[in-house]
Design an enzyme around this catalytic site. Structure first.
Site, PDB file in Angstrom:
ATOM      1  N   GLU A 167      -2.539  57.140  14.485  1.00  9.85           N
ATOM      2  CA  GLU A 167      -2.539  57.794  11.965  1.00  9.85           C
ATOM      3  C   GLU A 167      -1.544  56.656  11.412  1.00  9.85           C
ATOM      4  OE1 GLU A 167      -4.937  60.159  11.856  1.00  9.85           O
ATOM      5  OE2 GLU A 167      -4.628  61.995  13.098  1.00  9.85           O
ATOM      6  N   ASP A 201      -8.387  57.469  24.463  1.00  9.13           N
ATOM      7  CA  ASP A 201      -7.583  58.868  23.789  1.00  9.13           C
ATOM      8  C   ASP A 201      -7.349  60.188  24.316  1.00  9.13           C
ATOM      9  OD1 ASP A 201      -9.466  58.878  22.570  1.00  9.13           O
ATOM     10  OD2 ASP A 201      -8.392  58.450  20.548  1.00  9.13           O
ATOM     11  N   ASN A 247      -8.518  57.477   7.026  1.00  8.99           N
ATOM     12  CA  ASN A 247      -8.082  57.767   6.805  1.00  8.99           C
ATOM     13  C   ASN A 247      -7.246  56.012   7.567  1.00  8.99           C
ATOM     14  OD1 ASN A 247      -7.267  58.559   9.104  1.00  8.99           O
ATOM     15  ND2 ASN A 247      -5.854  59.933   8.767  1.00  8.99           N
ATOM     16  N   HIS A 295      -7.299  54.945  10.736  1.00 10.57           N
ATOM     17  CA  HIS A 295      -6.984  55.425  12.333  1.00 10.57           C
ATOM     18  C   HIS A 295      -7.994  54.787  13.157  1.00 10.57           C
ATOM     19  CE1 HIS A 295      -8.403  59.566  12.931  1.00 10.57           C
ATOM     20  NE2 HIS A 295      -8.851  59.031  13.604  1.00 10.57           N
TER      21      HIS A 295
HETATM   22  C1  GLP Z   1     -11.568  60.993  16.567  1.00 13.63           C
HETATM   23  C2  GLP Z   1     -10.876  59.624  17.233  1.00 13.63           C
HETATM   24  C3  GLP Z   1     -11.456  58.187  17.359  1.00 13.63           C
HETATM   25  C4  GLP Z   1     -12.618  57.629  16.247  1.00 13.63           C
HETATM   26  C5  GLP Z   1     -12.506  58.704  15.179  1.00 13.63           C
HETATM   27  C6  GLP Z   1     -13.904  58.423  14.121  1.00 13.63           C
HETATM   28  O1  GLP Z   1     -10.134  61.469  15.791  1.00 13.63           O
HETATM   29  N1  GLP Z   1      -9.469  59.621  18.149  1.00 13.63           N
HETATM   30  O2  GLP Z   1     -11.383  57.370  17.868  1.00 13.63           O
HETATM   31  O3  GLP Z   1     -12.632  56.794  16.083  1.00 13.63           O
HETATM   32  O4  GLP Z   1     -12.396  59.563  15.622  1.00 13.63           O
HETATM   33  O5  GLP Z   1     -15.046  59.408  14.630  1.00 13.63           O
HETATM   34  P1  GLP Z   1     -16.014  59.484  14.508  1.00 13.63           P
HETATM   35  O6  GLP Z   1     -16.621  58.209  15.277  1.00 13.63           O
HETATM   36  O7  GLP Z   1     -16.664  60.983  14.988  1.00 13.63           O
HETATM   37  O8  GLP Z   1     -16.184  59.685  12.737  1.00 13.63           O
END
Ligand code: GLP
Length: 247
Positions: free
Chosen positions: A143, A67, A136, A138
């Site tokens: 989402e 992304d 959540n 995702h």
């Molecule tokens: C972001 C990214 C995801 C990631 C998630 C968790 O929103 N788009 O790809 O897996 O958050 O992030 P973290 O690893 O910092 O908890």
């Protein structure tokens, strides 16, 4: 689904790095699906440590990130382009033209989504997709409520996801409202998936994934129950709400 529970974040990172290193060494050509966020940072660090000691064969490596934010130039330090450059590509010489992320600055975002989707397909698909998970549930930026059959698309980020990313931007209102993300079906097309989860904030989505309940679009990560080759690597805190967990 294979579940590996580690004693620490460092062990999680090492195991994840070992798997990626193995894929790069075992195959002449490998398409890696990469993720951002704090969770894979240790894995990238360990891949680089390994590469410094024993250089990896990179000529057959191609990468596709999950992304990118919409409207953040690639040179902005909060873009996922900049993240990947800082944490991996500035020290791992994958040929520039083999590194791919969605272009969040594209004039026509719908066209960019179609381009990215078809680029992945034409390149032979993703061999191993690294995933983190949001609180959540995702995956990528898909989402809750995203259809399981979605392809690469533009998303409006939820308040909770913008809040979770606010620290990088200084304040929540500076976090972009939209992003381009691989869709859930794009992710599910990967031949194998490695999901990393660390810390108590991830215990709830991991319980949704690992407890015996039906997959639901309300928790996007639960779609992975339908995938034939998923490895989950998580630490004890992330596992602590799952029914198999014993102290
Ligand atoms: C972001 C990214 C995801 C990631 C998630 C968790 O929103 N788009 O790809 O897996 O958050 O992030 P973290 O690893 O910092 O908890």
């Amino acid at each position: 689904m294979k579940v590996v529970m580690t004693r620490s974040y460092d062990e999680l990172s090492r195991q994840a790095a070992d798997r990626v290193i193995q894929e790069i060494r075992d195959r002449k050509a490998v398409n890696l699906g990469l993720a951002t966020g704090s969770t894979p940072l240790g894995m990238y660090r360990d891949i680089l440590i390994h590469h410094r000691k024993d250089p990896l064969p990179l000529s057959g490596v191609m990468t596709f990130n999950l992304d990118e934010y919409v409207g953040i130039p690639t040179e902005n330090p909060n873009s996922f382009h900049a993240y990947m450059n800082k944490h991996l590509f500035s020290k791992l010489p994958v040929p520039r033209h083999r590194i791919h992320l969605p272009d969040g600055m594209a004039a026509d975002l719908q066209k960019e989504c179609r381009r990215y989707e078809s680029l992945i397909r034409k390149s032979g698909g993703i061999d191993i997709q690294i995933l983190g998970v949001g609180e959540n549930g995702h995956i990528g930026f898909n989402e809750p409520g995203t259809p399981f059959n979605s392809r690469t698309h533009v998303v409006r980020l939820t308040a909770s996801t913008r809040q979770a990313n606010a620290k990088d931007f200084g304040s929540v209102d500076r976090v972009p409202e939209r992003a381009i993300t691989m869709g859930i079906s794009t992710i599910m097309n990967a031949r194998s998936i490695m999901l990393l989860a660390s810390g108590i904030r991830k215990a709830k989505p991991m319980a949704q994934l690992l407890n015996p309940i039906e997959p639901t679009e309300a928790w996007p990560v639960t779609v992975l129950k339908h995938h034939p080759d998923v490895t989950v690597i998580m630490d004890r805190d992330a596992a602590s709400m799952s029914s198999f967990y014993q102290k």
